[in-house]
Design an enzyme around this catalytic site. Structure first.
Site, mmCIF file in Angstrom:
data_model
loop_
_atom_site.group_PDB
_atom_site.id
_atom_site.type_symbol
_atom_site.label_atom_id
_atom_site.label_comp_id
_atom_site.label_asym_id
_atom_site.label_seq_id
_atom_site.Cartn_x
_atom_site.Cartn_y
_atom_site.Cartn_z
ATOM 1 N N GLY A 13 35.315 1.250 -24.008
ATOM 2 C CA GLY A 13 35.027 -0.083 -24.530
ATOM 3 C C GLY A 13 36.286 -0.931 -24.491
ATOM 4 N N THR A 14 36.178 -2.125 -24.988
ATOM 5 C CA THR A 14 37.359 -2.987 -24.962
ATOM 6 C C THR A 14 38.474 -2.416 -25.824
ATOM 7 O OG1 THR A 14 36.135 -4.227 -26.606
ATOM 8 C CG2 THR A 14 36.356 -5.230 -24.446
ATOM 9 N N TYR A 15 38.106 -1.658 -26.852
ATOM 10 C CA TYR A 15 39.110 -1.099 -27.751
ATOM 11 C C TYR A 15 39.873 0.049 -27.105
ATOM 12 C CZ TYR A 15 35.611 2.380 -27.817
ATOM 13 O OH TYR A 15 34.731 3.325 -27.375
ATOM 14 N N LYS A 32 38.803 9.072 -30.272
ATOM 15 C CA LYS A 32 38.755 7.672 -29.861
ATOM 16 C C LYS A 32 40.174 7.186 -29.688
ATOM 17 C CE LYS A 32 36.523 3.444 -31.576
ATOM 18 N NZ LYS A 32 35.656 2.935 -32.647
ATOM 19 N N ASP A 67 28.908 -4.891 -36.748
ATOM 20 C CA ASP A 67 28.623 -4.557 -35.354
ATOM 21 C C ASP A 67 27.532 -3.495 -35.263
ATOM 22 O OD1 ASP A 67 28.787 -4.893 -32.642
ATOM 23 O OD2 ASP A 67 30.496 -3.543 -32.376
#
Lengths: 334, 467
Positions: free
Chosen positions: B31-33, B54, B153
């Site tokens: 993801g963008t993160y 993560k 979210d």
């Protein structure tokens, strides 16, 4: 967050006085050992982000040159912390940050120097990074660059220290300051106890609150936030403020609070805390300038920054100009 | 544990000690993160236990540690609930200042479950499962909201479901990168930028509300509920990319088409919303007259399920049902009653579906940590990988539409993280690695390139200010 009862703050960061003394002693002891071994104590952040004590070569030279370098005592470390805790309040005021941010930064700073000695990390850098981190955590983001600019400091130093701060805080980043508890008690007085309040009374409550905030400001500069939960600090502040303004019958207010509580807290226990907190505030003393500069010189020599050629070497190695900055801040009158 | 004693790193091929606790299996999300990896614990105590790791990239604007990562860590450190993911560990890679968050691994998520039903098994999700999933989602959300946390979210891919094991079929709310405490905020919440993936974004957000509440999460739950029933997104608007505000005309249009237009009558504070005032032609004009949510979701207007859904999709956030109220709704009191294992109905005769396991890209190494072990001939996980390199090469799932990446990542069961951040006695109280001169990563740059699209919800280059 709403629930202090289940917080990391309550579980991990409220200490007994003995425990606190032990932690200060352990950090001081470790720095002393490093000084003996390496000749200097300041940790450096390397390009890869890891930390290290002075290298053996430098250390050797230092050992010979500064064989008489003396470590700071625990009390002297305390003086240094007190100086920079005042600075935190100053800087936050100059940026017009809300009280919440100031308090969060102060608590971060206190917790950080429970883990480390001021001989190991320059408190000025840590102070600025704590303010930066507090802004981030309280969703009041200020860029490192802007913060650095506002106080004429290189903002890379802030970024270099950020991770070490989170790590030293064990990632327990949500903290509870007494200011909000003060507000809570004031609301409580207004709505539950004294609901027939007229405008005059509301004005007096406002005065009560304002003075209590100032009382909390004083407590925040002592060890009290590491020893007592925020509610007790707030109640003590209100007690002191009320002693001055005589707005409410404080004894009966206390009784009403404790009658509503489950029997976990007893009024007598709180009175003990209240006395202990007030005694910490009474004993608080801002170091005199002469004493301060003496300790600063000692500290700089512990850091290994007192000799010119040494500091040049170090300056080249580290990204931030630690020497220059530190001496500026240290010598500046508060 | 954790970063504790990585100062012994040099003796062990430069691989940070924390990484040596795990066998890397492969990448499971992006993801963008940053990236999400699947790994297994090596230590005796929990050998073979699956962990999702993560990895957060550095914040892109050169402003220190990613606020997304910090939000996630600081909130998850304080909360414990059966239906919320729990952080097991935090690791720091000092080389590039990136953070690695370790969660217990959850095999499924609602995105995959819905997709499986839609594309593979071709029948709807059974009533017991829908109800149990919804109940547990609400249960976790009620806990968050009562602690003043808004998630901001919620979408199917962020609602995880545990695979085989003691917690089989238990729902875990994940991804707290946009979550925040909304008690006594110092600034309006809107200053955090755009929040919530467009299809699940509440109308007050779409219309530019400066302040909003936990009701935005309940709207998203309503959308997810409908999607569980019909297997397709309820309001599938086309996103206009690159706008700095949450306004999305097509999304509003999709909502109006199903729910009818909002009116000042039903939603009085509508008049104060910036985009309601500004775009009179599109927003205030009444295009749709014959609208019917019950037809779209195939529910009888008299059914309790429909009643609950329509209360979640109430326009006025003040009238929208809360998580606590929803848990008390009649829908949950009638048969089939919700259960703990959402995937396996307690009643015999009900079919239950074997959901596929999560695809794993076994060709990807921990980016940014691979560089810490240049002498190693293979990537850190390859040696222990079942099937070996490339034999099961699964491309990580495609992004789910409208530019919103999936953020699959995993949950739960924490040990005390307290001990792991270091603070051991001795010379290294921060538990900070002492090695020097490890070569810098070139992988970092690759990461940065991928990170160029704006992070939804991250303050859009917000110039900080002194207030």
């Amino acid at each position: 967050m709403a629930d202090f009862l289940t917080s990391t703050h309550r579980a991990k960061w409220v200490f007994t006085p003995q425990h606190l003394v032990e932690k200060y002693r352990a950090a001081n002891q470790r720095a002393r050992q490093v000084l003996e071994k390496c000749g200097a104590t300041l940790m450096e952040i390397d390009a890869d982000g890891s930390l290290s004590y002075p290298e053996p070569q430098i250390a050797k030279a230092n050992v010979e040159k500064h064989s008489r370098t003396k470590p700071l005592s625990i009390d002297e470390e305390q003086c240094i912390r007190v100086f920079f805790e005042n600075k935190i309040q100053e800087v936050c005021k100059s940026f017009h940050f809300p009280h919440k941010i100031q308090a969060t930064a102060l608590i971060y700073f206190k917790r950080f120097f429970l883990q480390w000695s001021v001989m190991e990390h320059q408190p000025k850098n840590i102070m600025l990074t704590c303010i930066y981190a507090a802004c981030k955590i309280e969703e009041n983001h200020v860029s490192a660059e802007e913060l650095g600019k506002g106080i004429q400091q290189d903002h890379h130093m802030i970024l270099n220290n950020e991770m070490i701060i989170y790590q030293s805080l064990e990632f327990d980043l949500i903290v509870y300051a007494p200011y909000r508890s003060v507000e809570g008690f004031i609301n409580d007085m207004q709505w539950q106890e004294f609901c027939n309040a007229d405008d005059d009374f509301l004005q007096m409550l406002k005065t009560l609150q304002d003075t209590a905030r100032l009382e909390v400001d004083k407590m925040m500069l002592t060890d009290a936030p590491l020893l007592f939960p925020p509610g007790q600090l707030a109640l003590t502040a209100l007690h002191n403020s009320n002693a001055l303004h005589k707005v409410i019958d404080f004894d009966s207010y206390l009784s009403s609070i404790f009658s509503r509580q489950n029997p976990v807290h007893r009024e007598s226990e709180f009175i003990e805390s209240l006395n202990a907190i007030n005694s910490l505030v009474r004993k608080y003393k801002f170091p005199e300038r002469k004493e301060q500069s003496h300790i600063n010189r000692k500290l700089e020599s512990c850091w290994g920054l007192s000799s010119h050629d040494e500091s040049k070497k170090r300056e080249k190695k580290s990204k931030h100009k630690s020497k220059k900055n530190s001496s500026e801040a240290q010598n500046a009158p508060s | 544990m954790g970063d504790g004693s990585s100062n012994r790193t040099n003796s062990n091929s430069n691989k940070p000690e924390w990484l040596q606790q795990y066998d890397l299996i492969g990448k499971i999300g992006e993801g963008t993160y940053g990236l999400v990896f699947l790994a297994r614990i090596k230590s005796q105590a929990n050998r073979g236990k699956s962990i999702a790791i993560k990895k957060f990239k550095q914040s892109k604007d050169g402003d220190g540690v990613s606020p997304t990562a910090i939000r996630e860590i600081m909130l998850l450190r304080e909360i414990t609930h059966e239906n919320v993911v729990k952080l097991v560990n935090v690791h720091i890679n000092h080389t590039d200042m990136s953070l690695y968050l370790a969660f217990d691994y959850a095999e499924h998520d609602l995105y995959e479950i819905i997709r499986h039903h839609r594309d593979k098994v071709n029948h709807s999700i059974n009533q017991y499962t829908v109800k149990s999933l919804l109940w547990q989602l609400l249960n976790g959300l009620n806990y968050l909201h009562s602690n003043w946390i808004i998630h901001r979210d919620l979408k199917p891919s962020n609602i995880l479901v545990m695979g085989d094991g003691e917690e089989h079929g238990v729902v875990k709310i994940a991804d707290f990168g946009l979550a925040r405490i909304y008690q006594a905020p110092l600034k309006p919440l809107s200053e955090n930028g755009v929040v919530v993936t467009i299809w699940y974004r509440a109308p007050e957000l779409l219309l530019g509300a400066k302040h909003y509440t936990s009701a935005v999460d309940m709207w998203a739950v309503g959308c997810i509920f409908a999607e569980l029933l019909t297997l397709k997104p309820l309001f599938q608007g086309a996103e206009v990319k690159g706008t700095p505000n949450p306004f999305q005309l097509d999304q509003l249009d999709k909502i109006f088409k199903v729910l009818g237009h909002p009116t000042l009558d039903k939603w009085p504070s509508l008049a104060n919303l910036p985009h309601w005032q500004q775009d009179i032609q599109h927003i205030q004009g009444h295009k749709y007259d014959n609208t019917s949510l019950c037809n779209v979701v195939h529910l009888s207007p008299k059914s309790p399920a429909y009643d609950l859904l329509s209360k979640m999709l109430e326009y006025d956030p003040r009238k929208r049902i809360t998580a606590a109220q929803a848990l008390e709704h009649e829908y949950f009191k009638m048969e089939p009653q919700p259960g703990r294992n959402t995937l396996v109905p307690c009643q015999p005769g009900e079919t239950f579906v074997n959901y596929p396991t999560r695809p794993v890209d076994t060709t990807t190494d921990f980016e940014g940590t691979a560089n810490l072990q240049p002498p190693l001939p293979v990537s850190s996980g390859a040696g222990s990988m079942p099937g070996g390199h490339g034999s099961n090469r699964t491309v990580p799932r495609p992004m789910n539409v409208v530019g919103m990446q999936r953020m699959p990542h995993q949950p739960m069961q924490a040990y005390n993280l307290a001990s792991q951040a270091g603070m051991g006695p001795g010379m290294n109280p921060g538990g900070i690695p002492m090695q020097r001169g490890v070569p810098q990563a070139h992988q970092q740059q690759q990461l940065r390139r991928k990170d160029q699209m704006g992070m939804p919800g991250y303050p859009p280059q917000q110039k900080s200010r002194r207030i």
